[in-house]
Design an enzyme around this catalytic site. Structure first.
Site, mmCIF file in Angstrom:
data_model
loop_
_atom_site.group_PDB
_atom_site.id
_atom_site.type_symbol
_atom_site.label_atom_id
_atom_site.label_comp_id
_atom_site.label_asym_id
_atom_site.label_seq_id
_atom_site.Cartn_x
_atom_site.Cartn_y
_atom_site.Cartn_z
ATOM 1 N N GLU A 1 4.419 1.216 1.585
ATOM 2 C CA GLU A 1 5.429 0.340 0.983
ATOM 3 C C GLU A 1 5.768 -0.940 1.732
ATOM 4 O O GLU A 1 6.550 -1.712 1.209
ATOM 5 C CB GLU A 1 6.752 1.098 0.794
ATOM 6 C CG GLU A 1 6.549 2.542 0.463
ATOM 7 C CD GLU A 1 6.936 2.905 -0.925
ATOM 8 O OE1 GLU A 1 6.485 2.252 -1.868
ATOM 9 O OE2 GLU A 1 7.683 3.855 -1.063
ATOM 10 N N GLU B 1 0.841 -1.188 0.000
ATOM 11 C CA GLU B 1 0.000 0.000 0.000
ATOM 12 C C GLU B 1 0.879 1.242 0.000
ATOM 13 O O GLU B 1 2.072 1.181 -0.289
ATOM 14 C CB GLU B 1 -0.996 -0.020 1.166
ATOM 15 C CG GLU B 1 -0.446 -0.531 2.486
ATOM 16 C CD GLU B 1 0.433 0.428 3.240
ATOM 17 O OE1 GLU B 1 -0.106 1.322 3.926
ATOM 18 O OE2 GLU B 1 1.665 0.284 3.184
#
Length: 702
Positions: free
Chosen positions: A443, A440
């Protein structure tokens, strides 16, 4: 008689402070020298000339110049350039060892340093006509002193293979791919090249209060080059340093000598004029602090590579282990790269400010780096080479939104949009399908993220409009149908009704499995010692649903989540209210302020100014313009002396001597933070977020 006594006293004074005799020696000891890594990431300055004929950038630390970049922004070419002042007997001080104040004007910087009985004023620019950094050094003292310059090359982003030598009155270094040349006006009175930590000039000066050995050449290895200046602070107070780069030694020397033929004042005037001309073509919002706003615009523009147009890096810095841990970050580090997410933030700010050409170049760059299957790299060098390779669906969706905002209708852009949308729709991994994402926004986690889902919905709606205008109504309908389905299901994937933070529903940072009422456990990473229940983890990124037009600012779950996030992640500081990225974030310093590293001691993510900007955009939609203006003021208050905005500021657990709300040693300038400041300023003037795609808001909010 009085004049004779005075002359005799002055001669005695010069004898008293004379440094040890210089000795010509052979090969320096200590090869290949230590690799100290890059200097701290909290840069006080970042500069380059506007023209593309000057492919060199510099950064400034708290004292002296830190990394330079050549021939592009993904390639550090030096570690530092520092000055040394000594009386030859009782003290030796580097610029980086004393109190320094930084002033900035159109990315031209002046640093004022105060040492033991001396004051130095150093001004930095680059030559608009060539790859040269030019530095005006002025020293003032009450008695004659000795001054030196220290330079550490890291050509082609690594130092261990550099060769260095004295060439007449210049210091040259090369590694077979690139070269540097350092000259002075007036010329150096002595030069030396040695290995860092053993035979470099600073090692000699710090031990002996003067240069006792002159080494004509060294390498390959991590080099330290030293030049003795004629500046004594009394009779001779000024010198100009020129650090030039080229693809070979001769070209670097030619550039340095060409720059040296110019008056520094003339070069600085041309440098400032170039940035003034850029600003004259743009607009200024009424709501912003002019100095911070204009600096932010210049930081955005300076972050674009000159050989690869449209490629804007995340930051010209390497925070913590990224600058020192060679295994984690070999070359280059991740902040010297282009990230589609950051590029979207930058481009939307450029659109708001009126730099449509710059924003359109970002789309051209994205078209060039799109992968055959339609997704965009997690990040890439400015030349387009993918670096990290995880899939982040928001980074494939936001380029679509950007292309729509720019009303791009050319065949290449529409083809890019179609490939990206098809990739998003068809994405599957680990038994899950989109909008589940391998990573997301932050990272380090897979799952269903409300922020990522918001981006994919907006991307598909924008893609539908673009392909429909190109004549493909059937595909457009398919994209809209999937976007509508995800918009209807986002709460079922990401809103918990039995979490510990509220009796009312609230959005989670993400769910690993699309089951927000299940206590699924995972380790949040970044040195957190155990696992967490996904229902305990919240994140301000859920506001992407509002800012991108998928959810109303008055939605009950949105409003309840704001209350939860404020309570769990928010802190009030002397500069304003800011938020942590997510619960248990470990991406930050240790309790004592030491640097983040992988697998080391427990570290703690601090507060992020960008969230003040995002909250301000939400508040505009919620009818709270006064609150949005306060957010803009808070962001500006986090700037350092050079007006650089940081990635993070200290929280209430700041180590001794650090004040909450002031910059940490995180990536500074964070280009995203400058982009967010610009965009919020224009949003306040417009009365609504300027980045919100109207076609998305029209579909879900009317």
């Amino acid at each position: 008689m009085r004049r004779r006594r005075l002359l005799s006293a002055l001669v005695g004074l010069f004898i008293m402070v004379a440094p040890p005799a210089l000795g010509q020696t052979g090969a320096p000891p200590g090869a290949p020298g230590i690799n100290p890594g890059y200097l701290p990431a909290d840069k006080q300055g970042f500069g380059t000339a506007r023209p593309i004929d000057s492919p060199v950038w510099f950064t400034l630390g708290r004292g002296g110049m830190t990394e330079t970049f050549y021939p592009d922004l993904s390639t550090p070419a030096s570690r530092r350039l520092d000055f040394v002042v000594t009386d030859g007997e009782t003290f030796v001080q580097r610029l980086s060892d004393v109190r320094v104040r930084t002033e900035q004007d159109r990315l031209s910087y002046r640093q004022i340093a105060n040492g033991r009985g001396w004051t130095a004023t150093i001004t930095y620019v680059t030559d608009p006509a060539r790859a040269s950094v030019m530095i005006d050094f002025e020293l003032r003292s009450h008695r004659p002193l000795h001054s030196y310059v220290l330079y550490e090359p890291t050509l082609s982003a690594k130092g261990v293979d550099d060769q260095g030598k004295s060439v007449a009155d210049a210091l040259a270094a090369s590694d077979g791919t690139a070269a540097s040349a350092l000259v002075a006006q007036p010329s150096f009175s002595a030069t030396s090249t040695g290995y860092l930590g053993t035979s470099d000039g600073w090692t000699d000066l710090s031990r002996n209060r003067g240069l006792t050995s002159l080494y004509p050449q060294a390498g390959p290895g991590n080099l330290g080059q030293t030049g003795k200046l004629t500046v004594d602070g009394v009779r001779d107070r000024n010198a100009v340093l020129i650090l030039s780069y080229g693809d070979n030694e001769q070209n670097a020397l030619t550039a340095a000598r060409a720059s040296a033929q110019q008056r520094f004042a003339d070069v600085r005037r041309s440098y400032v004029q170039g940035w003034n001309e850029y600003l004259r073509g743009l607009k200024t919002p009424a709501s912003a602090r002019r100095a911070i706003y204009e600096t932010s615009l210049l930081v955005l523009a300076a972050s674009e590579d000159k050989r690869n147009r449209g490629a804007f890096i995340a930051s010209p810095s390497e925070p913590w282990a990224f600058g020192t841990n060679q295994e984690l970050s070999p070359t280059p580090g991740p902040y010297h790269l282009v990230w589609p997410r950051d590029l979207y933030q930058i481009a939307t700010a450029l659109i708001a400010a009126g730099d449509m050409a710059g924003a359109n170049r970002t789309v051209d760059h994205l078209i060039g780096v799109q992968q055959p299957d339609g997704h965009f790299p997690q990040n890439n060098t400015v030349s387009g080479r993918p670096y990290w390779t995880s899939i982040q669906l928001d980074e494939s969706a936001l380029p679509i939104v950007l292309a729509w905002q720019l009303d791009r209708r050319d065949t290449k852009t529409v083809a890019m949009v179609r490939r990206a949308a098809d990739f998003i729709i068809g994405y599957e991994q680990d038994g899950f399908s989109a909008p589940w994402s391998q990573q997301e926004r932050w990272e380090n986690q897979s799952g269903y993220s409300p922020g990522t889902i918001a981006a994919t919905i907006a991307g598909l709606v924008c893609a539908a409009d673009m392909v429909e205008r190109s004549g493909d109504a059937a595909t457009a309908q398919r994209y809209r149908s999937i976007a509508d389905d995800w918009a209807a299901r986002v709460e079922s994937w990401t809103v918990t009704t039995n979490g510990p933070h509220s009796s009312q529903p609230y959005y989670l940072r993400l769910t690993k499995d699309g089951q927000p009422n299940q206590g699924t456990a995972y380790n949040p990473g970044d040195n957190y010692p155990g696992t967490v229940d996904q229902r305990t983890q919240v994140d301000p990124s859920f506001l992407e649903l509002v800012r991108l037009g998928v959810k109303s600012p008055q939605d009950a779950t949105i409003r309840n989540t704001i209350a939860v996030v404020d309570r769990v992640l928010g802190e009030n500081t002397s500069t304003g209210q800011f938020w942590h990225r997510f619960t248990n974030d470990g991406y930050g310093e240790r309790t004592d302020g030491g640097p983040w590293d992988i697998g080391g001691a427990r570290t703690y993510g601090r507060l992020w100014p960008i969230f003040a900007g995002e909250r301000g955009e939400y508040e505009l939609l919620a009818g709270k313009a006064h609150a949005a203006k306060a957010r803009l003021h808070a962001m500006a208050a986090t700037a350092n002396d050079g007006m650089m905005l940081p990635e993070q500021v200290w929280d209430r657990e700041a180590p001794s001597g650090k004040r909450p709300g002031t910059p940490t040693t995180s990536a500074t300038p964070l280009v995203w933070a400058h982009a967010q400041y610009v965009r919020l300023a224009w949003s306040i003037d417009a009365g609504k977020p300027v980045e919100q795609p109207g076609i998305v808001a029209d579909r879900y909010l009317k």
